[in-house]
Design a protein around this motif. Structure first.
Motif, PDB file in Angstrom:
ATOM      1  N   PHE A 216       0.826  -1.203   0.000  1.00 32.53           N
ATOM      2  CA  PHE A 216       0.000   0.000   0.000  1.00 32.53           C
ATOM      3  C   PHE A 216       0.869   1.265   0.000  1.00 32.53           C
ATOM      4  CE2 PHE A 216      -2.504   3.218   2.301  1.00 32.53           C
ATOM      5  CZ  PHE A 216      -3.705   3.166   1.596  1.00 32.53           C
ATOM      6  N   LEU A 217       0.397   2.307  -0.684  1.00 34.68           N
ATOM      7  CA  LEU A 217       1.045   3.612  -0.693  1.00 34.68           C
ATOM      8  C   LEU A 217      -0.010   4.675  -0.406  1.00 34.68           C
ATOM      9  CD1 LEU A 217       3.482   5.549  -1.430  1.00 34.68           C
ATOM     10  CD2 LEU A 217       2.559   5.538  -3.763  1.00 34.68           C
ATOM     11  N   ALA A 218       0.293   5.608   0.486  1.00 40.81           N
ATOM     12  CA  ALA A 218      -0.592   6.741   0.758  1.00 40.81           C
ATOM     13  C   ALA A 218       0.245   8.009   0.770  1.00 40.81           C
ATOM     14  CB  ALA A 218      -1.306   6.564   2.091  1.00 40.81           C
ATOM     15  N   ILE A 219      -0.303   9.073   0.192  1.00 36.91           N
ATOM     16  CA  ILE A 219       0.391  10.363   0.135  1.00 36.91           C
ATOM     17  C   ILE A 219      -0.594  11.426   0.600  1.00 36.91           C
ATOM     18  CG2 ILE A 219       1.590  12.019  -1.306  1.00 36.91           C
ATOM     19  CD1 ILE A 219       2.360   9.724  -3.167  1.00 36.91           C
ATOM     20  N   CYS A 220      -0.291  12.031   1.736  1.00 39.53           N
ATOM     21  CA  CYS A 220      -1.209  12.968   2.377  1.00 39.53           C
ATOM     22  C   CYS A 220      -0.614  14.374   2.401  1.00 39.53           C
ATOM     23  CB  CYS A 220      -1.506  12.511   3.805  1.00 39.53           C
ATOM     24  SG  CYS A 220      -2.611  13.610   4.718  1.00 39.53           S
ATOM     25  N   PRO A 221      -1.341  15.378   1.900  1.00 37.53           N
ATOM     26  CA  PRO A 221      -0.839  16.750   2.025  1.00 37.53           C
ATOM     27  C   PRO A 221      -0.797  17.170   3.491  1.00 37.53           C
ATOM     28  CG  PRO A 221      -3.109  16.759   1.247  1.00 37.53           C
ATOM     29  CD  PRO A 221      -2.667  15.328   1.262  1.00 37.53           C
ATOM     30  N   LEU A 222       0.310  17.693   3.935  1.00 39.65           N
ATOM     31  CA  LEU A 222       0.457  18.123   5.322  1.00 39.65           C
ATOM     32  C   LEU A 222      -0.068  19.545   5.456  1.00 39.65           C
ATOM     33  CD1 LEU A 222       3.975  16.620   6.071  1.00 39.65           C
ATOM     34  CD2 LEU A 222       1.798  15.911   7.088  1.00 39.65           C
ATOM     35  N   ALA A 223      -1.163  19.688   6.167  1.00 32.13           N
ATOM     36  CA  ALA A 223      -1.819  20.981   6.314  1.00 32.13           C
ATOM     37  C   ALA A 223      -0.847  22.031   6.831  1.00 32.13           C
ATOM     38  CB  ALA A 223      -3.006  20.856   7.266  1.00 32.13           C
ATOM     39  N   GLY A 224      -0.972  23.242   6.309  1.00 28.79           N
ATOM     40  CA  GLY A 224      -0.145  24.341   6.761  1.00 28.79           C
ATOM     41  C   GLY A 224       1.262  24.355   6.189  1.00 28.79           C
ATOM     42  N   THR A 225       1.562  23.399   5.302  1.00 30.98           N
ATOM     43  CA  THR A 225       2.886  23.335   4.670  1.00 30.98           C
ATOM     44  C   THR A 225       2.700  23.111   3.171  1.00 30.98           C
ATOM     45  OG1 THR A 225       3.270  20.926   4.646  1.00 30.98           O
ATOM     46  CG2 THR A 225       3.605  22.061   6.737  1.00 30.98           C
ATOM     47  N   GLU A 226       3.803  23.053   2.462  1.00 33.39           N
ATOM     48  CA  GLU A 226       3.774  22.692   1.042  1.00 33.39           C
ATOM     49  C   GLU A 226       4.204  21.239   0.849  1.00 33.39           C
ATOM     50  OE1 GLU A 226       6.188  25.494  -1.014  1.00 33.39           O
ATOM     51  OE2 GLU A 226       4.811  27.179  -0.694  1.00 33.39           O
ATOM     52  N   GLU A 227       4.344  20.499   1.926  1.00 36.52           N
ATOM     53  CA  GLU A 227       4.846  19.132   1.871  1.00 36.52           C
ATOM     54  C   GLU A 227       3.719  18.108   1.890  1.00 36.52           C
ATOM     55  OE1 GLU A 227       7.526  18.636   5.123  1.00 36.52           O
ATOM     56  OE2 GLU A 227       8.635  20.467   4.690  1.00 36.52           O
ATOM     57  N   PHE A 228       4.072  16.883   1.564  1.00 33.70           N
ATOM     58  CA  PHE A 228       3.206  15.715   1.689  1.00 33.70           C
ATOM     59  C   PHE A 228       3.891  14.714   2.609  1.00 33.70           C
ATOM     60  CE2 PHE A 228       1.944  17.576  -2.293  1.00 33.70           C
ATOM     61  CZ  PHE A 228       0.622  17.228  -2.503  1.00 33.70           C
ATOM     62  N   GLN A 229       3.096  13.931   3.316  1.00 32.70           N
ATOM     63  CA  GLN A 229       3.638  12.783   4.043  1.00 32.70           C
ATOM     64  C   GLN A 229       3.379  11.538   3.196  1.00 32.70           C
ATOM     65  OE1 GLN A 229       1.660  10.650   7.381  1.00 32.70           O
ATOM     66  NE2 GLN A 229       3.334  11.467   8.641  1.00 32.70           N
ATOM     67  N   LEU A 230       4.425  10.813   2.896  1.00 34.53           N
ATOM     68  CA  LEU A 230       4.334   9.577   2.116  1.00 34.53           C
ATOM     69  C   LEU A 230       4.508   8.394   3.057  1.00 34.53           C
ATOM     70  CD1 LEU A 230       6.032   8.787  -1.277  1.00 34.53           C
ATOM     71  CD2 LEU A 230       6.440   7.273   0.673  1.00 34.53           C
ATOM     72  N   VAL A 231       3.598   7.430   2.959  1.00 36.27           N
ATOM     73  CA  VAL A 231       3.680   6.208   3.751  1.00 36.27           C
ATOM     74  C   VAL A 231       3.557   5.019   2.807  1.00 36.27           C
ATOM     75  CG1 VAL A 231       2.671   4.830   5.594  1.00 36.27           C
ATOM     76  CG2 VAL A 231       2.649   7.330   5.763  1.00 36.27           C
ATOM     77  N   ALA A 232       4.537   4.138   2.838  1.00 33.17           N
ATOM     78  CA  ALA A 232       4.533   2.941   1.996  1.00 33.17           C
ATOM     79  C   ALA A 232       4.805   1.717   2.855  1.00 33.17           C
ATOM     80  CB  ALA A 232       5.588   3.050   0.895  1.00 33.17           C
ATOM     81  N   ARG A 233       3.968   0.693   2.717  1.00 31.51           N
ATOM     82  CA  ARG A 233       4.156  -0.534   3.490  1.00 31.51           C
ATOM     83  C   ARG A 233       4.920  -1.563   2.668  1.00 31.51           C
ATOM     84  NH1 ARG A 233      -1.475  -2.501   5.685  1.00 31.51           N
ATOM     85  NH2 ARG A 233      -0.114  -3.972   6.791  1.00 31.51           N
TER      86      ARG A 233
END
Length: 470
Positions: A216-233
Motif C-alpha cells: 500500500f502507498l498513501a500520500i497525504c498533504p500536510l496541512a499548513g505546509t507545502e509538503e506531503f507525508q508519504l507512507v509505503a508498506r
C-alpha cells in the motif's frame, strides 16, 4: 552539578507540553534533549479534539490553528485514475462525541510544527531546553534524582520525567520492562516530501493491484505546509530504503507518479508498527510519560494525543506537590489514572490499524476519564450523567463560556442551580442557574479539566480540598 525541581528527559511533544505546564506554575524545570535540535519529521500529525482543549489551556491554540487544517477526504487511485473517495472518520459519530466541545474534528499539524509551537511557548514562559544532552544513567535517593549525561555536568532534581521516546534510556536505566506485541509484521517507509503532480485537496491512496503486488502507498498533504507525508508498506523482512532514490523508486512503482515528481525528500524513516505498555509509569521519583511509557501504531492518531495528556495529568500534580500545598501521595495517582488509559488506547489503535475499528467517537478522546480513580469522589444521593472522574464539558454559564473559567493552572468550582460555598482563593468559582451538560449540583473541576468532586451541597467539600492541598 546543576540543580532544579524537575528534569524532563526528551524534547518531544510530551516533554515540551510538560515543560510548558510546569513553567506556567512557576516550577523550576529543565528539558534536556540528546539531539542538537527539535525532531524534524511529521510522524504524529493528528491532534484530537480533547488535545485541542489541552493546547488551548496551555496557551498555544491560535498558533496550532494557524499551523494546520482539517483532514482531507481520501482519494483512491487505480492505474492512474481516480476511482472513488474514502472518508477516514465516521462524521456522525464524531459530531455526536464532540457536542460539548468547541473542537469538532481532528486537526492536522505535522509533529515538527507542533513541537516548534510548544518550544516557543516554553521559552515565552521562561523555560528552556538544553540540546545535545544525552542521558546515560541516573541515581535516586529519598531526596531526589541525579541524571548523568554522555557529556556535561549531571543534573540533580527533586523529580525526573522520562519523555525520551520508545527507546527510552531512562526507562532502561530504571529497569522497567515493556509488555507488547507486533501490531503488523510489515515495515513502513514514512517520509516528508515535496511532490509535483498531485492536488492538495485529497489524501491520495494507492492500494495494491492484487496478490503479490507491491504494498500500500498513501500520500497525504500536510496541512499548513507545502509538503506531503508519504507512507509505503513493505512485506515482512524487506529492507526499506530511506534514501532519496529509494523514496522516488517506491512512489513510481506504486502510483502513476514519475520518480522526478518527488522533487525533494526532507525527512524519511523506516518504521515498524508495534504496541507496548510499560509495566510501571513510576519508579520512586522518576515518572514515565509519552512513548517512554506506551508505544502505539500511528493508526487512529492516538499516540501523540495520549502522550500530551500524560503531561497534562502529571504537570498539575507535580506543581501542587512542589509548591508545598499537596501531599506527595498525590503523585501516586499519575500511574493510577494514566496507565489504564494508555492500555485502552493501545487496544484502540491496534483495532484501527487492523481495520477492526473505524475512527469515530472513541478516537477523539473526549469520553476518556477517571471514574475509578481514588481522586474521584461523588457525594450526590442520585448520580447523574456527569460524574466525578469525567471530563468537565464545555458550554456556557450565565452567558460565559465554561472553559474560559477553567483556563489556567487553578481549580474551578462550578455551581449549577445551587449556591456556591466559600472556597479558597486558589479555586475559581463559576455560577449559573442552568447548564444541561452538568445538571444541578456542585462540581469541583481539577486543573486538567476533569471533575474531581461532585455533590448536591458543599458537605464534604472541605475535606476533599484539604486532601488535594487546597
Amino acid at each position: 552539578m546543576r540543580t532544579t525541581d524537575v528534569v524532563i528527559v526528551g524534547a518531544g511533544p510530551t516533554g515540551l507540553a510538560l515543560g510548558v505546564d510546569l513553567a506556567r506554575r512557576g516550577v523550576d524545570a529543565v528539558v534536556v534533549e540528546k539531539a542538537d535540535g527539535l525532531f524534524p519529521g511529521s510522524r504524529g500529525k493528528g491532534i484530537q479534539p480533547r488535545t485541542m482543549e489541552v493546547l488551548e489551556d496551555l496557551g498555544v491554540l491560535d498558533a496550532i490553528l494557524a499551523a494546520g487544517g482539517p483532514y482531507p477526504v481520501g482519494m483512491i487511485w487505480r492505474d492512474g485514475e481516480r476511482v472513488g473517495e474514502h472518508r477516514m472518520f465516521d462524521p456522525e459519530e464524531v459530531k455526536e462525541a464532540t457536542a460539548n466541545s468547541a473542537f469538532t474534528v481532528p486537526w492536522m499539524v505535522p509533529q515538527w510544527r507542533t513541537q516548534q509551537i510548544l518550544f516557543a511557548r516554553l521559552e515565552e514562559l521562561g523555560g528552556r531546553v538544553d540540546f545535545g544532552r544525552e542521558a546515560v544513567g541516573l541515581d535516586q535517593d529519598e531526596d531526589g534524582v541525579t541524571v548523568r549525561f554522555a557529556t556535561g555536568p549531571d543534573v540533580r532534581a527533586r523529580y525526573a520525567v522520562a519523555a525520551d521516546g520508545g527507546r527510552s534510556a531512562v526507562r532502561r536505566a530504571l529497569g522497567v520492562e515493556m509488555t507488547g506485541e507486533t501490531v503488523d509484521p510489515n515495515r513502513a517507509l514514512v517520509a516528508d516530501v515535496a511532490i509535483s503532480g498531485l492536488d492538495r485537496d485529497h489524501w491520495h491512496m494507492f492500494p495494491p493491484a492484487g496478490d503479490g503486488a507491491d504494498g500500500f502507498l498513501a500520500i497525504c498533504p500536510l496541512a499548513g505546509t507545502e509538503e506531503f507525508q508519504l507512507v509505503a508498506r513493505f512485506p515482512e523482512g524487506t529492507a526499506v530504503d530511506v534514501s532519496v532514490e529509494g523514496v522516488r523508486k517506491v512512489a513510481a512503482a506504486r502510483s502513476h507518479l514519475a520518480p522526478e515528481d518527488i522533487t525533494e525528500v526532507r525527512w524519511a524513516s523506516d518504521f515498524h508498527p508495534r504496541m507496548a505498555l510499560a509495566d510501571r509509569f513510576r519508579q520512586g521519583r522518576v515518572f514515565l510519560a509519552g512513548d517512554a511509557a506506551h508505544i502505539h501504531s500511528p493508526a487512529g492518531g492516538q499516540g501523540l494525543n495520549t502522550s500530551v495528556q500524560d503531561a497534562y495529568n502529571l504537570g498539575w500534580k507535580l506543581g501542587a506537590v512542589l509548591t508545598g500545598n499537596a501531599p506527595a501521595a498525590l503523585l501516586d495517582t499519575y500511574e493510577e489514572e494514566r496507565r489504564p488509559i494508555a492500555a485502552d488506547m493501545l487496544g484502540l489503535t491496534a483495532g484501527v490499524h487492523r481495520g477492526e475499528v473505524r475512527r469515530g467517537a472513541a478516537t477523539v478522546q473526549l469520553g476518556l476519564g477517571y471514574r475509578e480513580s481514588s481522586l474521584s469522589q461523588d457525594t450526590r444521593a442520585v448520580r447523574a450523567a456527569l460524574r466525578a472522574g469525567d471530563r468537565a464539558p464545555d458550554g456556557t454559564l450565565a452567558g460565559v463560556r465554561v472553559f474560559d473559567a477553567f483556563r489556567g493552572p487553578h481549580w474551578t468550582l462550578v455551581a449549577v442551580g445551587t449556591a456556591a460555598p466559600q472556597v479558597p482563593d486558589a479555586v475559581r468559582v463559576a455560577v449559573g442557574q442552568e447548564q444541561p451538560s452538568y445538571g444541578k449540583g456542585l462540581f469541583l473541576v481539577r486543573p486538567d479539566g476533569y471533575v474531581g468532586w461532585a455533590g448536591d451541597t458543599g458537605a464534604g467539600l472541605d475535606g476533599y480540598l484539604a486532601r488535594v492541598g487546597l
